[in-house]
Design a protein around this motif. Structure first.
Motif, PDB file in Angstrom:
ATOM      1  N   GLN A 200     107.392 -59.201  20.371  1.00 59.50           N
ATOM      2  CA  GLN A 200     107.830 -59.807  21.634  1.00 59.50           C
ATOM      3  C   GLN A 200     108.621 -58.804  22.465  1.00 59.50           C
ATOM      4  N   ALA A 201     109.500 -58.064  21.810  1.00 59.11           N
ATOM      5  CA  ALA A 201     110.294 -57.067  22.527  1.00 59.11           C
ATOM      6  C   ALA A 201     109.401 -55.977  23.111  1.00 59.11           C
ATOM      7  N   ILE A 202     108.468 -55.480  22.327  1.00 61.95           N
ATOM      8  CA  ILE A 202     107.571 -54.419  22.808  1.00 61.95           C
ATOM      9  C   ILE A 202     106.726 -54.919  23.977  1.00 61.95           C
ATOM     10  N   GLN A 203     106.170 -56.113  23.857  1.00 60.71           N
ATOM     11  CA  GLN A 203     105.358 -56.674  24.941  1.00 60.71           C
ATOM     12  C   GLN A 203     106.206 -56.859  26.202  1.00 60.71           C
ATOM     13  N   SER A 204     107.420 -57.325  26.052  1.00 59.08           N
ATOM     14  CA  SER A 204     108.295 -57.524  27.203  1.00 59.08           C
ATOM     15  C   SER A 204     108.619 -56.202  27.889  1.00 59.08           C
ATOM     16  N   TRP A 205     108.903 -55.174  27.112  1.00 62.42           N
ATOM     17  CA  TRP A 205     109.210 -53.857  27.689  1.00 62.42           C
ATOM     18  C   TRP A 205     108.004 -53.277  28.410  1.00 62.42           C
ATOM     19  N   ARG A 206     106.836 -53.383  27.786  1.00 65.53           N
ATOM     20  CA  ARG A 206     105.620 -52.778  28.350  1.00 65.53           C
ATOM     21  C   ARG A 206     105.147 -53.484  29.612  1.00 65.53           C
ATOM     22  N   THR A 207     105.046 -54.794  29.556  1.00 64.75           N
ATOM     23  CA  THR A 207     104.451 -55.537  30.666  1.00 64.75           C
ATOM     24  C   THR A 207     105.464 -55.920  31.740  1.00 64.75           C
TER      25      THR A 207
ATOM     26  N   GLU B  50     130.927 -58.659   4.843  1.00 61.01           N
ATOM     27  CA  GLU B  50     130.454 -57.350   4.372  1.00 61.01           C
ATOM     28  C   GLU B  50     129.130 -57.428   3.608  1.00 61.01           C
ATOM     29  N   LYS B  51     128.163 -58.107   4.205  1.00 67.25           N
ATOM     30  CA  LYS B  51     126.831 -58.223   3.607  1.00 67.25           C
ATOM     31  C   LYS B  51     125.840 -57.437   4.453  1.00 67.25           C
ATOM     32  N   TRP B  52     125.378 -56.321   3.903  1.00 70.28           N
ATOM     33  CA  TRP B  52     124.521 -55.411   4.651  1.00 70.28           C
ATOM     34  C   TRP B  52     123.212 -56.006   5.137  1.00 70.28           C
ATOM     35  N   PRO B  53     122.555 -56.879   4.385  1.00 64.72           N
ATOM     36  CA  PRO B  53     121.327 -57.463   4.938  1.00 64.72           C
ATOM     37  C   PRO B  53     121.591 -58.204   6.258  1.00 64.72           C
ATOM     38  N   LEU B  54     122.671 -58.962   6.306  1.00 68.41           N
ATOM     39  CA  LEU B  54     123.028 -59.670   7.538  1.00 68.41           C
ATOM     40  C   LEU B  54     123.409 -58.704   8.650  1.00 68.41           C
ATOM     41  N   ILE B  55     124.165 -57.692   8.313  1.00 64.74           N
ATOM     42  CA  ILE B  55     124.628 -56.723   9.311  1.00 64.74           C
ATOM     43  C   ILE B  55     123.447 -55.977   9.920  1.00 64.74           C
ATOM     44  N   LEU B  56     122.601 -55.408   9.096  1.00 64.65           N
ATOM     45  CA  LEU B  56     121.492 -54.597   9.593  1.00 64.65           C
ATOM     46  C   LEU B  56     120.490 -55.413  10.404  1.00 64.65           C
ATOM     47  N   ALA B  57     120.078 -56.536   9.852  1.00 67.79           N
ATOM     48  CA  ALA B  57     119.075 -57.355  10.540  1.00 67.79           C
ATOM     49  C   ALA B  57     119.607 -57.870  11.866  1.00 67.79           C
ATOM     50  N   ASN B  58     120.820 -58.357  11.871  1.00 66.23           N
ATOM     51  CA  ASN B  58     121.351 -58.942  13.087  1.00 66.23           C
ATOM     52  C   ASN B  58     121.770 -57.895  14.111  1.00 66.23           C
ATOM     53  N   ALA B  59     122.150 -56.713  13.681  1.00 61.17           N
ATOM     54  CA  ALA B  59     122.437 -55.643  14.639  1.00 61.17           C
ATOM     55  C   ALA B  59     121.160 -55.254  15.384  1.00 61.17           C
ATOM     56  N   LEU B  60     120.074 -55.098  14.660  1.00 67.00           N
ATOM     57  CA  LEU B  60     118.806 -54.735  15.293  1.00 67.00           C
ATOM     58  C   LEU B  60     118.268 -55.876  16.157  1.00 67.00           C
ATOM     59  N   THR B  61     118.289 -57.082  15.640  1.00 68.30           N
ATOM     60  CA  THR B  61     117.799 -58.226  16.396  1.00 68.30           C
ATOM     61  C   THR B  61     118.653 -58.466  17.639  1.00 68.30           C
ATOM     62  N   PHE B  62     119.965 -58.284  17.523  1.00 68.63           N
ATOM     63  CA  PHE B  62     120.855 -58.435  18.678  1.00 68.63           C
ATOM     64  C   PHE B  62     120.492 -57.427  19.767  1.00 68.63           C
ATOM     65  N   ALA B  63     120.261 -56.188  19.375  1.00 70.38           N
ATOM     66  CA  ALA B  63     119.893 -55.158  20.359  1.00 70.38           C
ATOM     67  C   ALA B  63     118.570 -55.501  21.042  1.00 70.38           C
ATOM     68  N   LEU B  64     117.583 -55.947  20.277  1.00 71.38           N
ATOM     69  CA  LEU B  64     116.283 -56.319  20.851  1.00 71.38           C
ATOM     70  C   LEU B  64     116.405 -57.526  21.770  1.00 71.38           C
ATOM     71  N   ALA B  65     117.101 -58.558  21.307  1.00 66.88           N
ATOM     72  CA  ALA B  65     117.243 -59.773  22.109  1.00 66.88           C
ATOM     73  C   ALA B  65     118.037 -59.497  23.380  1.00 66.88           C
ATOM     74  N   LEU B  66     119.082 -58.699  23.263  1.00 64.35           N
ATOM     75  CA  LEU B  66     119.890 -58.372  24.433  1.00 64.35           C
ATOM     76  C   LEU B  66     119.077 -57.584  25.453  1.00 64.35           C
ATOM     77  N   SER B  67     118.232 -56.672  24.977  1.00 67.30           N
ATOM     78  CA  SER B  67     117.420 -55.895  25.914  1.00 67.30           C
ATOM     79  C   SER B  67     116.439 -56.795  26.666  1.00 67.30           C
ATOM     80  N   ILE B  68     115.852 -57.776  25.985  1.00 71.14           N
ATOM     81  CA  ILE B  68     114.941 -58.712  26.646  1.00 71.14           C
ATOM     82  C   ILE B  68     115.717 -59.589  27.631  1.00 71.14           C
ATOM     83  N   LEU B  69     116.887 -60.047  27.223  1.00 64.71           N
ATOM     84  CA  LEU B  69     117.708 -60.868  28.107  1.00 64.71           C
ATOM     85  C   LEU B  69     118.097 -60.100  29.370  1.00 64.71           C
ATOM     86  N   VAL B  70     118.478 -58.840  29.218  1.00 61.30           N
ATOM     87  CA  VAL B  70     118.839 -58.018  30.375  1.00 61.30           C
ATOM     88  C   VAL B  70     117.634 -57.828  31.290  1.00 61.30           C
ATOM     89  N   LEU B  71     116.461 -57.545  30.701  1.00 59.32           N
ATOM     90  CA  LEU B  71     115.246 -57.425  31.519  1.00 59.32           C
ATOM     91  C   LEU B  71     114.967 -58.716  32.285  1.00 59.32           C
TER      92      LEU B  71
END
Length: 89
Positions: free
Chosen positions: A24-31, A60-81
């Motif tokens: 979804q993020a890639i499609q949003s950025w491209r189109t 201090e749970k790395w699975p939550l930190i890593l996944a949500n940091a990346l997802t937050f960045a992707l979702a925020l970029s789509i929201l800003v667009l």
């Protein structure tokens, strides 16, 4: 279940839910077509992911930190667009 098994499950879940968001993020950025994206939904979703990230940092749970940091960045970029495109209409 031991701690390693639960951590493995956490990493698998984090990987799958984050990678599922990537097309979804890639499609949003491209189109730049964000007509089907709801500002309200993405605002709530981004805020929720941000809170999951904070929660992961607190416990201090790395699975939550890593996944949500990346997802937050992707979702925020789509929201800003979306907000930028809405302002140009």
């Amino acid at each position: 279940m031991n701690i390693f098994s639960s951590e493995f499950i956490g990493y698998c879940a984090a990987f799958l839910t984050t990678i599922a968001f990537l097309p979804q993020a890639i499609q949003s950025w491209r189109t730049r077509d964000l007509s089907g994206i709801s500002v309200g939904m993405y605002s709530l979703f981004t805020a929720g992911v941000g809170l999951w990230l904070i929660y992961g940092l607190i416990i201090e749970k790395w699975p939550l930190i890593l996944a949500n940091a990346l997802t937050f960045a992707l979702a925020l970029s789509i929201l800003v667009l979306k907000l930028r495109s809405k302002g140009q209409q």
